[in-house]
Design a protein around this motif. Structure first.
Motif, PDB file in Angstrom:
ATOM      1  N   PHE A  82      31.665  37.167  -3.619  1.00 33.89           N
ATOM      2  CA  PHE A  82      31.061  36.411  -4.702  1.00 33.89           C
ATOM      3  C   PHE A  82      31.748  36.765  -6.023  1.00 33.89           C
ATOM      4  O   PHE A  82      32.102  37.927  -6.272  1.00 33.89           O
ATOM      5  N   ALA A  83      31.913  35.751  -6.875  1.00 32.73           N
ATOM      6  CA  ALA A  83      32.597  35.944  -8.149  1.00 32.73           C
ATOM      7  C   ALA A  83      31.766  35.325  -9.265  1.00 32.73           C
ATOM      8  O   ALA A  83      30.644  34.866  -9.058  1.00 32.73           O
ATOM      9  N   GLY A  84      32.347  35.329 -10.463  1.00 33.00           N
ATOM     10  CA  GLY A  84      31.642  34.778 -11.613  1.00 33.00           C
ATOM     11  C   GLY A  84      30.593  35.731 -12.132  1.00 33.00           C
ATOM     12  O   GLY A  84      30.538  36.911 -11.768  1.00 33.00           O
ATOM     13  N   SER A  85      29.739  35.230 -12.983  1.00 32.36           N
ATOM     14  CA  SER A  85      28.692  36.052 -13.583  1.00 32.36           C
ATOM     15  C   SER A  85      27.454  36.095 -12.694  1.00 32.36           C
ATOM     16  O   SER A  85      27.183  35.158 -11.935  1.00 32.36           O
ATOM     17  N   ILE A  86      26.716  37.183 -12.808  1.00 30.66           N
ATOM     18  CA  ILE A  86      25.384  37.216 -12.202  1.00 30.66           C
ATOM     19  C   ILE A  86      24.542  36.185 -12.948  1.00 30.66           C
ATOM     20  O   ILE A  86      24.559  36.144 -14.184  1.00 30.66           O
ATOM     21  N   PRO A  87      23.831  35.299 -12.250  1.00 29.01           N
ATOM     22  CA  PRO A  87      23.084  34.233 -12.934  1.00 29.01           C
ATOM     23  C   PRO A  87      22.258  34.774 -14.087  1.00 29.01           C
ATOM     24  O   PRO A  87      21.466  35.710 -13.929  1.00 29.01           O
ATOM     25  N   ILE A  88      22.452  34.184 -15.243  1.00 32.54           N
ATOM     26  CA  ILE A  88      21.794  34.668 -16.443  1.00 32.54           C
ATOM     27  C   ILE A  88      20.276  34.536 -16.353  1.00 32.54           C
ATOM     28  O   ILE A  88      19.520  35.270 -16.996  1.00 32.54           O
ATOM     29  N   ASN A  89      19.812  33.583 -15.523  1.00 33.71           N
ATOM     30  CA  ASN A  89      18.374  33.349 -15.393  1.00 33.71           C
ATOM     31  C   ASN A  89      17.781  33.963 -14.142  1.00 33.71           C
ATOM     32  O   ASN A  89      16.676  33.607 -13.735  1.00 33.71           O
ATOM     33  N   ILE A  90      18.479  34.898 -13.504  1.00 34.90           N
ATOM     34  CA  ILE A  90      18.025  35.434 -12.229  1.00 34.90           C
ATOM     35  C   ILE A  90      16.623  36.028 -12.326  1.00 34.90           C
ATOM     36  O   ILE A  90      15.791  35.861 -11.429  1.00 34.90           O
ATOM     37  N   GLY A  91      16.330  36.709 -13.406  1.00 30.93           N
ATOM     38  CA  GLY A  91      15.013  37.313 -13.554  1.00 30.93           C
ATOM     39  C   GLY A  91      13.923  36.334 -13.915  1.00 30.93           C
ATOM     40  O   GLY A  91      12.752  36.564 -13.644  1.00 30.93           O
ATOM     41  N   HIS A  92      14.289  35.220 -14.520  1.00 31.06           N
ATOM     42  CA  HIS A  92      13.314  34.192 -14.873  1.00 31.06           C
ATOM     43  C   HIS A  92      12.881  33.411 -13.635  1.00 31.06           C
ATOM     44  O   HIS A  92      11.725  33.006 -13.524  1.00 31.06           O
ATOM     45  N   VAL A  93      13.826  33.186 -12.716  1.00 32.21           N
ATOM     46  CA  VAL A  93      13.533  32.376 -11.526  1.00 32.21           C
ATOM     47  C   VAL A  93      13.012  33.241 -10.379  1.00 32.21           C
ATOM     48  O   VAL A  93      12.042  32.894  -9.720  1.00 32.21           O
ATOM     49  N   MET A  94      13.646  34.403 -10.148  1.00 32.41           N
ATOM     50  CA  MET A  94      13.308  35.247  -9.005  1.00 32.41           C
ATOM     51  C   MET A  94      12.413  36.397  -9.460  1.00 32.41           C
ATOM     52  O   MET A  94      12.765  37.577  -9.351  1.00 32.41           O
ATOM     53  N   THR A  95      11.242  36.062  -9.939  1.00 27.69           N
ATOM     54  CA  THR A  95      10.351  37.059 -10.531  1.00 27.69           C
ATOM     55  C   THR A  95       9.698  37.976  -9.506  1.00 27.69           C
ATOM     56  O   THR A  95       9.107  38.993  -9.870  1.00 27.69           O
ATOM     57  N   LYS A  96       9.781  37.644  -8.212  1.00 32.17           N
ATOM     58  CA  LYS A  96       9.133  38.442  -7.177  1.00 32.17           C
ATOM     59  C   LYS A  96      10.054  39.476  -6.547  1.00 32.17           C
ATOM     60  O   LYS A  96       9.660  40.180  -5.617  1.00 32.17           O
ATOM     61  N   LEU A  97      11.266  39.571  -7.061  1.00 35.10           N
ATOM     62  CA  LEU A  97      12.245  40.477  -6.459  1.00 35.10           C
ATOM     63  C   LEU A  97      11.776  41.935  -6.497  1.00 35.10           C
ATOM     64  O   LEU A  97      11.285  42.413  -7.514  1.00 35.10           O
ATOM     65  N   GLN A  98      11.977  42.619  -5.393  1.00 36.77           N
ATOM     66  CA  GLN A  98      11.784  44.057  -5.311  1.00 36.77           C
ATOM     67  C   GLN A  98      13.113  44.777  -5.099  1.00 36.77           C
ATOM     68  O   GLN A  98      13.253  45.933  -5.465  1.00 36.77           O
ATOM     69  N   VAL A  99      14.056  44.090  -4.479  1.00 32.73           N
ATOM     70  CA  VAL A  99      15.382  44.660  -4.218  1.00 32.73           C
ATOM     71  C   VAL A  99      16.443  43.649  -4.624  1.00 32.73           C
ATOM     72  O   VAL A  99      16.392  42.491  -4.207  1.00 32.73           O
ATOM     73  N   ILE A 100      17.393  44.092  -5.451  1.00 30.50           N
ATOM     74  CA  ILE A 100      18.584  43.314  -5.776  1.00 30.50           C
ATOM     75  C   ILE A 100      19.789  44.153  -5.391  1.00 30.50           C
ATOM     76  O   ILE A 100      20.018  45.217  -5.969  1.00 30.50           O
ATOM     77  N   ASP A 101      20.557  43.704  -4.408  1.00 31.79           N
ATOM     78  CA  ASP A 101      21.777  44.392  -4.003  1.00 31.79           C
ATOM     79  C   ASP A 101      22.928  43.381  -4.017  1.00 31.79           C
ATOM     80  O   ASP A 101      23.061  42.559  -3.124  1.00 31.79           O
ATOM     81  N   LEU A 102      23.725  43.452  -5.079  1.00 27.64           N
ATOM     82  CA  LEU A 102      24.901  42.589  -5.233  1.00 27.64           C
ATOM     83  C   LEU A 102      26.173  43.422  -5.221  1.00 27.64           C
ATOM     84  O   LEU A 102      27.221  42.975  -5.698  1.00 27.64           O
ATOM     85  N   SER A 103      26.104  44.613  -4.680  1.00 30.11           N
ATOM     86  CA  SER A 103      27.240  45.536  -4.705  1.00 30.11           C
ATOM     87  C   SER A 103      28.395  45.025  -3.859  1.00 30.11           C
ATOM     88  O   SER A 103      28.226  44.202  -2.954  1.00 30.11           O
ATOM     89  N   GLY A 104      29.596  45.536  -4.177  1.00 33.73           N
ATOM     90  CA  GLY A 104      30.760  45.220  -3.367  1.00 33.73           C
ATOM     91  C   GLY A 104      31.212  43.782  -3.464  1.00 33.73           C
ATOM     92  O   GLY A 104      31.679  43.204  -2.478  1.00 33.73           O
ATOM     93  N   ASN A 105      31.098  43.178  -4.651  1.00 31.78           N
ATOM     94  CA  ASN A 105      31.604  41.830  -4.884  1.00 31.78           C
ATOM     95  C   ASN A 105      32.557  41.874  -6.073  1.00 31.78           C
ATOM     96  O   ASN A 105      33.082  42.938  -6.418  1.00 31.78           O
ATOM     97  N   THR A 106      32.799  40.729  -6.701  1.00 29.24           N
ATOM     98  CA  THR A 106      33.694  40.701  -7.866  1.00 29.24           C
ATOM     99  C   THR A 106      32.997  40.050  -9.055  1.00 29.24           C
ATOM    100  O   THR A 106      33.611  39.316  -9.833  1.00 29.24           O
ATOM    101  N   PHE A 107      31.692  40.302  -9.189  1.00 27.38           N
ATOM    102  CA  PHE A 107      30.951  39.754 -10.319  1.00 27.38           C
ATOM    103  C   PHE A 107      31.507  40.318 -11.627  1.00 27.38           C
ATOM    104  O   PHE A 107      31.877  41.503 -11.720  1.00 27.38           O
ATOM    105  N   THR A 108      31.548  39.459 -12.642  1.00 31.68           N
ATOM    106  CA  THR A 108      32.029  39.850 -13.961  1.00 31.68           C
ATOM    107  C   THR A 108      30.924  39.615 -14.987  1.00 31.68           C
ATOM    108  O   THR A 108      29.827  39.157 -14.665  1.00 31.68           O
ATOM    109  N   GLY A 109      31.236  39.911 -16.234  1.00 30.21           N
ATOM    110  CA  GLY A 109      30.270  39.702 -17.302  1.00 30.21           C
ATOM    111  C   GLY A 109      29.321  40.871 -17.444  1.00 30.21           C
ATOM    112  O   GLY A 109      29.530  41.964 -16.882  1.00 30.21           O
TER     113      GLY A 109
END
Length: 761
Positions: A515-542
């Motif tokens: 996965f590339a690009g930015s982590i979605p700027i609205n991730i916390g606004h839309v996915m408010t029920k998250l308990q685990v976020i694991d985006l490690s080992g990709n090429t996210f920028t920003g």
């Protein structure tokens, strides 16, 4: 919570007044509630009604649970039951049926507004002398009129002959940590049928107990107590009347053969999950199957250290509906006798060392709703035809290996409707299986290590409202994640609109993909029920999105091994549930922010391999629960402050390698008694610590000088010692051979001289 503790107190006091001999007819009718009908002529006894009203006055009832407690007929009040012959009040059941009070106690609900019963337990309850069933549910009271053990023992002299009434006692969630002789106390109640002591913080469970007196005990619940230094008690062999035994989620150790299982022939439910039990599983199975009429329906052994193989006698347990042995070390093959378990609904053999081909008879167990076979050493292959008869299946977990494969075509028409689907290490092709989109009840998807390389297909986004758990880790999936929503053409699926994130997902694992690009700027606004976020080992920028602060239940955040930049944010005080923060291996800069240690339960913090600079801030002293702190390979300067060894007393691993830290190693580090790994290599330190009790010490690439202190040989638990590339001189300590656990020793690139001590051999 402690209101439940009064159960014992009340039961003993009213036992004084119970008749010692009760007719069979009275026993059979005692538990029948009085209904509000014209046929039921019995009216509430006035003295008992007044006692109940005094009990009500001492309670807090914010949700009007007791609104029906009005009028003279107390036998129709909510939670109250009377004997249909005598009119005596015999049963009070005020447990919470919504589950909210339980969730509140377990920390799942963080609202300060409580709707649970609370307050104090009125002594008037002790005057209700015919009470035989008392359940106060998850009340929040902590006020007890008298100590548990004192009341039980004080009143035992009254009980000179057996009580024939059936007693029900539920003290779950009451703090009984000081009750060291609790079993002896309850053993005074021969009429006890149900005893529930779940989550009571009991610390001690005796191994032997010679004079077993609870000859009516059918249901025993002891789960979630975390007994200290305890083994599976031998006295369970005497509890031959047990139908349900639940000792799950404790720290019970020792062999499972401590109990003579062949004596417990009435058992229907046996739960020993998540303990530390060891020994051969065949001893348990053979014991239970030796009963002439086996009644066992539920067998829970998951999360232990059991070994051995299943005996063929497994097939004798013909009433089994559930068998769960995952996360053990069971080996061998599955016996063919499993075909006799025709009532089986849950089969959980995952995470063991089972081998050989899966018996075809497993796929003839048509009542199966859950089938977990992942992470074993299976051989052969499965095809979609093997699942043709499992029409009831809801949960399916399987994994492939070198000698085991699963062949599922993209056109597969599933014969069942799944809620949970897990498949690991299986070559599924470059695309996500298209048949997943036909599964309208699917809540959990785990497709890990499946060689999937295509971007996430549009139809997976359309499942956004139903998904709760998504794991696509260890694949080769590329592309960007949508930020504000992307307009897409899904005309082939009769859908047009925005491509959303998954709003109901609690666990999102996209680790180790492309996965590339930015982590979605609205991730916390839309996915408010998250308990685990694991985006490690990709090429996210920003930068790290500020919207993450909206995810109030977030417990784990892993953004490591990406290309994120900017400063480490300073909004961690908004995330009070965080346990894990891993921002390592990025391009983050700036200092360590003051709020980073605000989450009170934070136990894992990794900032290594970034561009973090500045001195170690005093705010790190707030990380009281930290087990791992890794800030290595940055540009941190200054010294190691003395408060490190005074505040971070829970540390097990401390790594500050490859920074610009100078000065002495403070002796206060010796106060961190649980420290196992200490890595201070590649810094500018000028003196080594002499007394750390650790498993690994790496002080290489510093400016340590003088001789190696002889005191270091007292580190009896040390397994790795690296003092290379320093300025050490003198001889190697003669007693170095006393370090019996030492496996790796590196003293190279120093100025040592003399002979190698003979003790090193």
């Amino acid at each position: 919570m402690a209101c439940r503790k009064v159960l014992v107190i009340v039961l003993i006091f009213f036992l004084q007044s119970l008749p010692l001999l009760v007719s069979v007819e009275a026993i059979s009718t005692a538990s029948l509630p009085l209904t509000n009908t014209t046929e039921a002529k019995v009216r509430c006894i006035e003295s008992e009604r007044n006692g109940l009203l005094r009990v009500e006055l001492s309670l807090t009832d914010p949700s009007d649970h007791l609104a029906s407690w009005i009028g003279k007929e107390c036998c129709i009040w909510k939670g109250v039951s009377c004997d249909v012959q005598t009119g005596n009040f015999i049963r009070l059941d005020l447990k919470d049926t919504s589950g909210n009070c339980y969730q509140k106690k377990m920390g799942y609900l963080i609202s300060d507004i409580s709707t649970c019963l609370g307050g104090k337990i009125s002594p008037a309850l002790l005057d209700l002398k015919h009470l035989e069933y008392l359940d106060l549910g998850e009340m929040t009271s902590k006020d007890l009129p008298l100590p548990l053990s004192w009341v039980l023992l004080k009143n035992y002299n009254i009980l000179t002959s057996p009580i024939h009434l059936s007693l029900y006692l539920d003290l779950s969630y009451v703090n009984l940590s000081s009750a060291t002789h609790w079993l002896q106390s309850f053993n005074k109640l021969p009429s006890l049928v149900t005893l529930s002591l779940q989550n009571c913080d009991l610390r001690y469970i005796p191994y032997s107990f010679p004079n077993w007196n609870m000859t009516s005990l059918s249901y025993l619940y002891l789960s979630r107590n975390n007994f200290v230094n305890s083994v599976l008690p031998k006295w369970l062999s005497n509890a031959t009347t047990l139908e349900t035994l639940d000792i799950a989620i404790n720290n019970i150790e020792g062999p499972i053969s401590n109990v003579e299982w062949g004596k417990l022939c009435d058992l229907q439910d046996l739960y020993l999950t998540q303990n530390k039990l060891n020994g051969d599983i065949s001893r348990l199975v053979e014991g239970l199957s030796s009963c002439s009429n086996t009644t066992l329906e539920f067998l829970g052994l998951a999360g232990n250290r059991l070994t051995g193989q299943f005996p063929n006698s497994l097939g004798h347990l013909k009433n089994l509906r559930m068998i769960s042995i995952s996360f053990n070390q069971i080996s061998g093959t599955i016996p063919t006798s499993i075909e006799q378990l025709s009532r089986l609904e849950i089969l959980d053999f995952g995470q063991n060392q089972l081998k050989g081909a899966l018996p075809e008879t497993i796929f003839n167990l048509t009542e199966l709703t859950q089938l977990f076979l992942a992470t074993n050493n299976w051989e052969g292959n499965l095809s979609q035809n093997d699942f043709a008869r499992l029409h009831q299946l809801k949960f399916l977990a399987i994994s492939c290996g070198e000698r085991f494969s699963v062949n599922l075509s993209s056109e597969w028409i599933l014969p069942f409707s799944l809620t949970y689907f897990e498949i690991r290490k299986c070559a599924l092709g470059s695309k996500l299986p298209t048949w997943l989109k036909t599964q309208k009840q699917l809540r959990i998807i785990i497709l890990s290590n499946g060689s999937i390389s295509d971007p996430i297909p549009p139809w997976l986004w359309t499942m956004c409202s139903q998904l709760q758990f998504l794991d696509l880790s260890d694949n080769e999936i590329g592309g960007n994640l949508p930020s504000e929503g992307v307009v897409v053409d899904l005309s082939s699926n009769s859908f047009h609109g925005l491509l959303p994130l998954w709003p109901n997902v609690t666990h999102l694992n996209l680790a180790n993909n492309l996965f590339a690009g930015s982590i979605p700027i609205n991730i916390g606004h839309v996915m408010t029920k998250l308990q685990v976020i694991d985006l490690s080992g990709n090429t996210f920028t920003g930068s790290i999105p500020f919207s993450i602060t909206r995810v109030k239940q977030l417990m784990r955040l892993d953004l490591s091994d990406n290309h994120l930049s900017g400063k480490i944010p300073d909004w961690w005080a908004d995330l009070q549930q965080l346990h894990v923060i891993d921002l390592s291996e990025n391009n983050l800069s700036g200092g360590i922010p003051p709020s980073l240690c605000s989450p009170p339960s934070l136990f894992w913090l990794r900032l290594s391999r970034n561009n973090v600079f500045g001195e170690l801030p005093k705010s790190l002293s707030n990380c009281k629960s930290l087990l791992t702190l890794d800030i290595g390979e940055n540009k941190i300067s200054g010294i190691i402050p003395e408060w490190f060894g005074e505040s971070l007393l829970s540390l097990q691993k401390l790594s500050m390698t490859d920074n610009m830290i100078g000065g002495h190693i403070p002796p206060q580090l010796c106060q961190i008694f649980g420290l196992q790994i200490l890595d201070l290599s590649h810094n500018n330190l000028t003196e080594g610590n002499k007394d750390d009790i650790v498993n690994l010490i790496d002080l290489s690439f510093n400016n340590l000088h003088d001789e190696i202190p002889n005191e270091i040989t007292g580190l009896s638990a040390l397994m790795t010692l690296n003092l290379s590339w320093n300025q050490l001189s003198g001889r190697i300590p003669e007693d170095i051979g006393s370090m019996k656990q030492l496996e790796t020793l590196d003293l190279s690139s120093n100025h040592l001289f003399g002979s190698i001590p003979l003790s090193m051999t």
